[in-house]
Design a protein around this motif. Structure first.
Motif, PDB file in Angstrom:
ATOM      1  N   ASP A 232       0.851  -1.195   0.000  1.00 21.62           N
ATOM      2  CA  ASP A 232       0.000   0.000   0.000  1.00 21.62           C
ATOM      3  C   ASP A 232       0.887   1.244   0.000  1.00 21.62           C
ATOM      4  N   LYS A 233       1.350   1.618  -1.168  1.00 25.98           N
ATOM      5  CA  LYS A 233       2.171   2.821  -1.266  1.00 25.98           C
ATOM      6  C   LYS A 233       1.795   3.598  -2.519  1.00 25.98           C
ATOM      7  N   ALA A 234       1.890   4.923  -2.398  1.00 21.70           N
ATOM      8  CA  ALA A 234       1.535   5.795  -3.509  1.00 21.70           C
ATOM      9  C   ALA A 234       2.652   5.782  -4.548  1.00 21.70           C
ATOM     10  N   ARG A 235       2.260   5.831  -5.825  1.00 29.08           N
ATOM     11  CA  ARG A 235       3.250   5.852  -6.898  1.00 29.08           C
ATOM     12  C   ARG A 235       4.041   7.161  -6.868  1.00 29.08           C
ATOM     13  N   VAL A 236       3.322   8.275  -6.779  1.00 27.67           N
ATOM     14  CA  VAL A 236       3.943   9.591  -6.633  1.00 27.67           C
ATOM     15  C   VAL A 236       3.244  10.278  -5.460  1.00 27.67           C
ATOM     16  N   PRO A 237       3.781  10.163  -4.246  1.00 27.08           N
ATOM     17  CA  PRO A 237       3.069  10.645  -3.060  1.00 27.08           C
ATOM     18  C   PRO A 237       2.620  12.092  -3.134  1.00 27.08           C
ATOM     19  N   VAL A 238       3.455  12.995  -3.662  1.00 24.66           N
ATOM     20  CA  VAL A 238       3.079  14.406  -3.668  1.00 24.66           C
ATOM     21  C   VAL A 238       1.884  14.658  -4.568  1.00 24.66           C
ATOM     22  N   VAL A 239       1.758  13.896  -5.677  1.00 28.26           N
ATOM     23  CA  VAL A 239       0.606  14.050  -6.576  1.00 28.26           C
ATOM     24  C   VAL A 239      -0.662  13.579  -5.881  1.00 28.26           C
ATOM     25  N   GLU A 240      -0.585  12.422  -5.232  1.00 25.52           N
ATOM     26  CA  GLU A 240      -1.751  11.921  -4.499  1.00 25.52           C
ATOM     27  C   GLU A 240      -2.115  12.853  -3.351  1.00 25.52           C
ATOM     28  N   VAL A 372       0.859   8.496   2.332  1.00 28.59           N
ATOM     29  CA  VAL A 372       1.360   9.850   2.023  1.00 28.59           C
ATOM     30  C   VAL A 372       1.674  10.627   3.304  1.00 28.59           C
ATOM     31  N   ARG A 373       1.820   9.934   4.415  1.00 27.83           N
ATOM     32  CA  ARG A 373       1.955  10.619   5.709  1.00 27.83           C
ATOM     33  C   ARG A 373       3.273  11.388   5.816  1.00 27.83           C
ATOM     34  N   TYR A 374       4.357  10.815   5.360  1.00 28.63           N
ATOM     35  CA  TYR A 374       5.647  11.507   5.426  1.00 28.63           C
ATOM     36  C   TYR A 374       5.585  12.791   4.595  1.00 28.63           C
ATOM     37  N   THR A 375       5.095  12.682   3.381  1.00 28.30           N
ATOM     38  CA  THR A 375       5.004  13.843   2.491  1.00 28.30           C
ATOM     39  C   THR A 375       4.040  14.882   3.055  1.00 28.30           C
ATOM     40  N   GLY A 376       2.872  14.430   3.525  1.00 29.78           N
ATOM     41  CA  GLY A 376       1.845  15.357   4.002  1.00 29.78           C
ATOM     42  C   GLY A 376       2.241  16.096   5.256  1.00 29.78           C
ATOM     43  N   ALA A 377       2.737  15.362   6.261  1.00 32.84           N
ATOM     44  CA  ALA A 377       3.140  16.012   7.516  1.00 32.84           C
ATOM     45  C   ALA A 377       4.300  16.972   7.271  1.00 32.84           C
ATOM     46  N   SER A 378       5.265  16.560   6.438  1.00 32.03           N
ATOM     47  CA  SER A 378       6.410  17.424   6.143  1.00 32.03           C
ATOM     48  C   SER A 378       5.977  18.673   5.383  1.00 32.03           C
TER      49      SER A 378
END
Length: 438
Positions: A232-240, A372-378
């Motif tokens: 369960d991982k996003a292909r491009v986290p920042v886009v999602e 997307v937690r790492y990308t979102g929180a950061s």
């Protein structure tokens, strides 16, 4: 697998990281990162202008130094996207190691960078490049440290565990400020300007080695390991993130603004103002700041405990209202130049910074799903820095020239109001299941 079954499997699994290791690794990284960052902030207030921007008046030098200070905050959201991508796809541990290494290398290189007198215009250009690198590193640091803590936390203790990276700034600030204070006491002004200011930057190399040693011994967090087991991982986290979770990013960023404004107005701007306008010696004002930051360190665990007990929103709303009111105290407490008044103002502002900052270590990760937690929180954390911190010393310098300290206090109150409104729009996340957030 249902969300309930997933939560149970995570809770029953033996933790890969001990509580002591989690606390140490999440704390030491942010302490080193903020040491690095505040070393530059202190140098910007004291010496960067004359060394790298010698042309022009003292005010022009100060403004140029504060602009280079702001460059790193512009880089931080880019760093959050870059390191967040790998943190959400590869893992928290390896990404945290890379972010710490980048930050430490850039800080050390600033310590050996020749000034304008030696290499001319290349000096400020290279300084800006290294500041950008510092910002990239810090952009990926905090989010990973917060996730390391909260994704390993037992139920009902996420804010307490999330407090450990929030304590890092207090210790980093004390280390940086204490070192500058020692240099101010032990060196003449000429020695400090010639080479003494470089020593805190060079010490960063030693601290980074220590931080890397601790982090390389970590195992991946159980929440992320479960997500990887399900692929369960996003292909491009920042886009999602932008497509599905843009509102929590905006609200989380706005909620962070008051933390940054309180910290950088009461440290960077106040240090510059206290030395240049109020007539304090460098060592005298740094001593008051070292005392005041103890109140920030005190407020951090108290606020984290309260937010686990009563919820994130009640603690943030209460501290936000007090921060808004504190802006009105700036002019009467600082304008007289009384040591008691100045110290009281610094203690109040930094205490409120700790109170508003501590719950964010749990709140921001709780706003986003694991993928997307790492990308979102950061992203939320670092976008808040652009508004609350990047230009804060610069605008404060302009505002005090336009209308005095009451204008700067108004800046603090406006930042608190913005964060207060954002917190009111957020949902309460105290009882959220990190594995089930979608």
């Amino acid at each position: 697998m249902t969300a309930q079954a997933l939560h149970a499997s995570i809770a029953e699994a033996k933790p890969a990281n001990s509580a002591a290791r989690i606390a140490t690794a999440s704390f030491i990284g942010t302490a080193i990162e903020f040491y690095d960052f505040y070393v530059y902030a202190t140098a910007a207030a004291l010496v960067i202008g004359p060394v790298f921007f010698p042309q022009g008046s003292a005010t022009a030098q100060m403004l140029s130094a504060f602009i280079t200070f702001g460059i790193a905050f512009v880089a931080r959201p880019i760093g959050s996207a870059l390191f967040g991508h790998f943190g959400d796809r590869i893992g928290r541990k390896s990404t945290l190691v890379a972010s710490l290494l980048l930050m430490g290398v850039c800080t050390t290189l600033i310590g050996v960078l020749p000034g304008h007198a030696s290499i001319g215009l290349w000096a400020p250009v290279l300084l800006c490049v290294l500041r950008f690198g510092q910002g990239l590193g810090l952009g990926g640091e905090w989010g990973g440290a917060a996730l390391l803590a909260t994704e390993n936390a037992p139920p009902g203790q996420r804010a307490w565990y999330g407090m450990f990276p929030q304590l890092g700034p207090s210790i980093g600030f004390l280390a940086a400020n204490g070192l500058f204070l020692s240099l101010a006491l032990g060196l003449s002004d000429e020695q400090f300007r010639a080479w003494g200011w470089r020593l805190p930057f060079l010490l960063s190399a030693v601290l980074v080695v220590l931080g890397l040693y601790v982090r390389l011994k970590l195992a991946e967090t159980p929440v992320f390991a479960q997500a990887m087991a399900r692929d369960d991982k996003a292909r491009v986290p920042v886009v999602e993130l932008l497509a599905r979770h843009s509102l929590p990013v905006v609200l989380g960023a706005a909620a962070m603004v008051v933390c940054y404004a309180l910290f950088y107005i009461s440290t960077v701007f106040s240090l510059s103002y206290g030395v240049s306008t109020l007539g304090y010696s460098r060592e005298g004002f740094l001593g008051m700041l070292c005392f005041a930051v103890l109140f920030m360190a005190l407020a951090t665990p108290v606020s984290a405990w309260l937010s686990d007990r009563y919820g994130r929103k009640p603690v943030l709303v209460t501290s936000g209202v007090l921060a808004l009111l504190s802006g009105f105290a700036m002019q009467p407490l600082l304008s007289q130049g009384s040591s008691v008044g100045v110290t009281l103002f610094l203690c109040v502002e930094l205490f409120l910074m700790g109170a508003t900052f501590a719950p964010m270590g749990a709140l921001l990760p709780e706003l986003f799903p694991t993928r997307v937690r790492y990308t979102g929180a950061s992203a939320a954390y670092n976008l808040g820095g652009i508004v609350g911190a990047s230009a804060a010393p610069f605008f404060a310098q302009k505002l005090v020239a336009m209308g005095g300290l009451s204008y700067v206090g108004g800046y603090v109150s406006a930042a608190a109001l913005l964060s207060l409104l954002a917190v009111l729009c957020l949902r309460e996340t105290k009882d959220e299941n990190l594995a089930a957030i979608g």
